[in-house]
Design an enzyme around this catalytic site. Structure first.
Site, mmCIF file in Angstrom:
data_model
loop_
_atom_site.group_PDB
_atom_site.id
_atom_site.type_symbol
_atom_site.label_atom_id
_atom_site.label_comp_id
_atom_site.label_asym_id
_atom_site.label_seq_id
_atom_site.Cartn_x
_atom_site.Cartn_y
_atom_site.Cartn_z
ATOM 1 N N ARG A 166 -11.281 13.628 -10.170
ATOM 2 C CA ARG A 166 -10.424 12.999 -10.098
ATOM 3 C C ARG A 166 -9.505 12.565 -8.358
ATOM 4 O O ARG A 166 -9.795 13.641 -8.046
ATOM 5 C CB ARG A 166 -9.154 13.661 -10.465
ATOM 6 N N THR A 183 -12.036 0.364 -15.505
ATOM 7 C CA THR A 183 -12.374 1.869 -15.807
ATOM 8 C C THR A 183 -13.610 1.237 -16.702
ATOM 9 O O THR A 183 -14.015 0.138 -16.970
ATOM 10 C CB THR A 183 -10.747 2.350 -16.095
ATOM 11 N N ASN A 207 -8.927 2.812 -11.193
ATOM 12 C CA ASN A 207 -7.245 2.445 -12.204
ATOM 13 C C ASN A 207 -7.824 0.622 -12.323
ATOM 14 O O ASN A 207 -8.373 -0.169 -12.884
ATOM 15 C CB ASN A 207 -6.650 2.880 -10.893
ATOM 16 N N GLU A 243 -5.378 4.694 -7.732
ATOM 17 C CA GLU A 243 -4.720 5.567 -8.547
ATOM 18 C C GLU A 243 -3.606 6.345 -8.904
ATOM 19 O O GLU A 243 -3.515 6.653 -9.526
ATOM 20 C CB GLU A 243 -6.096 6.478 -8.369
ATOM 21 N N ASP A 290 -0.874 5.993 -10.799
ATOM 22 C CA ASP A 290 -1.332 6.753 -12.324
ATOM 23 C C ASP A 290 -0.377 7.298 -11.763
ATOM 24 O O ASP A 290 0.453 8.793 -12.860
ATOM 25 C CB ASP A 290 -2.514 7.273 -12.313
ATOM 26 N N SER A 348 -3.404 11.495 -15.249
ATOM 27 C CA SER A 348 -4.672 10.747 -16.203
ATOM 28 C C SER A 348 -4.793 10.495 -17.965
ATOM 29 O O SER A 348 -4.605 10.985 -18.732
ATOM 30 C CB SER A 348 -6.198 10.528 -15.649
ATOM 31 N N SER A 349 -5.177 9.278 -18.545
ATOM 32 C CA SER A 349 -5.575 9.594 -19.929
ATOM 33 C C SER A 349 -6.783 9.269 -20.400
ATOM 34 O O SER A 349 -6.994 9.072 -21.233
ATOM 35 C CB SER A 349 -4.356 8.123 -20.121
ATOM 36 N N GLY A 405 -8.720 2.020 -20.750
ATOM 37 C CA GLY A 405 -8.112 0.916 -21.373
ATOM 38 C C GLY A 405 -6.752 1.837 -21.139
ATOM 39 O O GLY A 405 -5.797 1.102 -21.805
ATOM 40 N N GLY A 406 -6.107 2.428 -19.853
ATOM 41 C CA GLY A 406 -5.350 3.390 -19.160
ATOM 42 C C GLY A 406 -4.652 3.481 -20.575
ATOM 43 O O GLY A 406 -5.603 4.733 -20.816
HETATM 44 O O1 DON Z 1 -6.705 7.842 -15.060
HETATM 45 C C1 DON Z 1 -5.960 6.746 -15.298
HETATM 46 O O2 DON Z 1 -5.572 6.914 -16.856
HETATM 47 C C2 DON Z 1 -6.075 5.360 -15.359
HETATM 48 N N1 DON Z 1 -6.509 4.690 -14.206
HETATM 49 C C3 DON Z 1 -6.927 4.912 -16.247
HETATM 50 C C4 DON Z 1 -6.997 3.037 -16.121
HETATM 51 C C5 DON Z 1 -7.695 2.137 -16.820
HETATM 52 O O3 DON Z 1 -8.298 2.788 -17.969
HETATM 53 C C6 DON Z 1 -7.556 1.354 -16.892
HETATM 54 N N2 DON Z 1 -8.219 0.117 -17.567
HETATM 55 N N3 DON Z 1 -8.553 -0.819 -18.843
#
Ligand code: DON
Length: 580
Positions: free
Chosen positions: A102, A374, A394, A413, A416, A445-446, A465-466
């Site tokens: 990360r 992502t 991100n 990032e 986040d 992060s997710s 997917g954030g």
């Molecule tokens: O680490 C995370 O949770 C985010 N940066 C992930 C971003 C992400 O999955 C974007 N996708 N749609």
């Protein structure tokens, strides 16, 4: 380039591990996978992994090859300028670890760096340009995986990506869609515009996109390992470019970057079920464990559709509330993990769910960005080695900033982190002091690369997917519990609740109108999305029969490959999406 402080040192499988493997295999009577399986979000990346396995590599070498190839052909999703989590299972001794690559906040970062003089968050400051970028972890992680888990030299596993960057690849519709989305940020960075656009415009379909400067940086990494990225000429050029454009990186930030080996989150459940998923600084494993423990108290299988969605939403709401309140980088802040993962607490919380009424999340609704970036890939080799990896820069195309002539597109990032308590980031996530910005800290992060076992069946899954990643993986796990085929798991319609904003997001056609009406009647706010989300990649191995299956999400352009030298089966992301 590794910090072993938080996990027993791993290294290559020891000499006695083959013996252990034979004993374990005999006792567990696992039938080895009939095929190697690779599924990623881009056909050329899956192919890169196949080439490396066919050249004598294992799943870990393939993970290096796929990660590097994705950095080239899917620059909107991940890259050398980004970070990620690689969940590994080594068959020889059943060693399991999460490689934490990360990004970290630079040393000059401060808690209020994105606030103006009035204490308000400055719009887009943590999204566009180099001030939004954390110190990347992908190059260090790839070198670490190759050195400690792979069978081939790093240089060999990076070769397919180097060729793709040097000779180019045809621009696809997904690339065009993402570039359109981020065109302003890409135009603002001369090096990004030169590398990723054509005359300042989105490249036409089929245009061969060559990235020679990125090829050179990959080549340097191949020749000199992580040090060739984090020190010396490449590091100097990265820092010069970042600082010239208003960023705050220093050479020390790069030199001090460390990959961390962490114990994954593990949860055992009745019915011979086992979850293994990402640990902090990802919130994924903790939230999945919390939600599965709650659902275990009140199983959802026998409920009708409205009751089931209501229950899942209430469970999501409670777990995501913990995310906002308690979670952050546990190397920097105290996170009450023992309490969060306590079964008694899960039981008490699930008892508080009113099945007839939505529990209001208490704060104001905030808008969620619709990023589709992502990337996730899943790999199984014929020895039973497994990799689930979710990588990110991100937002689509990260910060949009390419650092000078390094060809490296930087992440954003830093968004986040929680720029200010209670103020939402692009995914509508709110946070607290636990996830405040601090020098050297990793942003929460997710991303949730996951292994899920039910009896003899192992499912390797994950998705971008954030904030919605975790609820998607939960729905994937529940589908795996129900014995669904992998093609259905990736295709099924999705819904999501993240505590705040207090509403259910529903994919087009995912739920019947009658179910939606019933949910509204119970007090749920509903947002019907006009676009699908996520890009799940799943591999499954049945240890009793040796059967292997894989599927790429039909929402994306990914590809699953099953192969074993002589035979090869390519499965495109063509299945139709199904209702849950
Ligand atoms: O680490 C995370 O949770 C985010 N940066 C992930 C971003 C992400 O999955 C974007 N996708 N749609």
């Amino acid at each position: 380039m590794v910090d072993h402080g938080r996990r027993p040192v791993s290294r290559k499988a020891p000499w006695w591990s083959l013996f252990v493997f034979c004993v374990l295999a005999a006792t567990a009577s696992a039938v080895p996978p009939r095929n190697h399986a690779i599924v990623s979000a881009h056909p050329l990346a899956s192919e890169a992994g196949r080439l490396v396995i066919e050249a004598g590599g294992n799943a870990f070498d393939a993970a290096v090859a796929v990660s590097a190839a994705l950095a080239v052909v899917e620059p909107y999703g991940s890259g050398l300028g980004g970070g990620g989590f690689w969940l590994l299972h080594r068959a020889a001794d059943r060693f399991e670890v999460m490689i934490d690559g990360r990004e970290r906040a630079p040393a000059a970062a401060t808690a209020d760096m994105y606030l103006d003089a009035n204490g308000q968050v400055v719009d887009r400051a943590s999204i566009d340009g180099p001030l939004a970028a954390g110190i990347p972890g992908v190059p260090a992680a790839l070198a670490h995986i190759a050195e400690n888990y792979g069978r081939l030299p790093l240089a060999m596993s990076l070769q397919p990506a180097i060729i793709l960057a040097r000779d180019g690849f045809p621009v696809d519709a997904e690339y065009r869609r993402m570039a359109e989305w981020r065109i302003d940020a890409l135009r603002a960075s001369p090096a990004a515009a030169q590398q990723l656009l054509v005359d300042g415009e989105v490249p036409p379909l089929g245009h061969r996109l060559r990235q020679p400067t990125l090829a050179a940086t990959l080549q340097a990494l191949a020749g000199g390992g992580a040090a060739a990225f984090y020190a010396g000429d490449v590091a100097q050029r990265l820092v010069d470019a970042v600082r010239a454009a208003g960023g705050i990186w220093s050479l020390d930030d790069l030199r001090d970057y460390r990959v961390v080996e962490r114990a994954p989150v593990e949860l055992r459940l009745p019915g011979n079920r086992r979850l293994l998923s990402a640990s902090l600084p990802s919130s994924g494993g903790v939230l999945l464990a919390e939600m599965l423990m709650m659902l275990d108290q009140r199983p959802s299988v026998e409920l009708d559709a409205a009751d089931r969605v209501h229950l899942l939403v209430e469970v999501m709401r409670r777990a995501y509330a913990d995310r906002a309140r308690f979670l952050g980088d546990s190397d920097h802040v105290h996170v009450p993990l023992a309490q969060l993962l306590n079964r008694g607490r899960a039981q008490r919380r699930v008892q508080q769910i009113d099945m007839h009424r939505a529990t209001p999340s208490t704060r104001a609704a905030l808008d969620v960005g619709e990023g589709q970036d992502t990337t996730h890939f899943s790999i199984l080799d014929r020895e039973g080695n497994r990799v689930a990896a979710t990588l990110s820069i991100n937002y689509p195309f990260g910060s949009g900033f390419v650092a000078g002539n390094t060809g490296v597109l930087l992440n954003d990032e830093m968004d986040d982190f929680s720029a200010k308590p209670g103020v939402a980031n692009v995914y509508g996530l709110v946070g607290n002091d636990a996830n405040a910005i601090a020098p050297g800290k990793r942003m929460l992060s997710s991303m949730s690369p996951t292994f899920y076992e039910v009896g003899d069946v192992v499912t390797i899954l994950g998705t971008p997917g954030g904030s919605r990643i975790i609820s998607m993986v939960l729905q994937g796990i529940l589908a795996a519990d129900g014995g669904e085929p992998v093609s259905t798991i990736v295709a099924r319609g999705r819904f999501h609740h993240q505590y705040l904003p207090d509403r259910i997001d529903i994919e087009p056609d995912a739920l019947d109108a009658a179910v939606v009406e019933e949910l509204q009647r119970r007090g749920h706010a509903i947002r019907q999305l006009d676009r699908p989300y996520g890009n799940m990649q799943v591999v499954r191995w049945d240890l009793a029969s040796g059967a292997v299956d894989a599927a790429a999400d039909p929402r994306g352009i990914g590809q699953a490959i099953l192969f074993d030298g002589a035979r090869r089966q390519v499965i495109g992301a063509a299945a139709r999406r199904q209702a849950p």
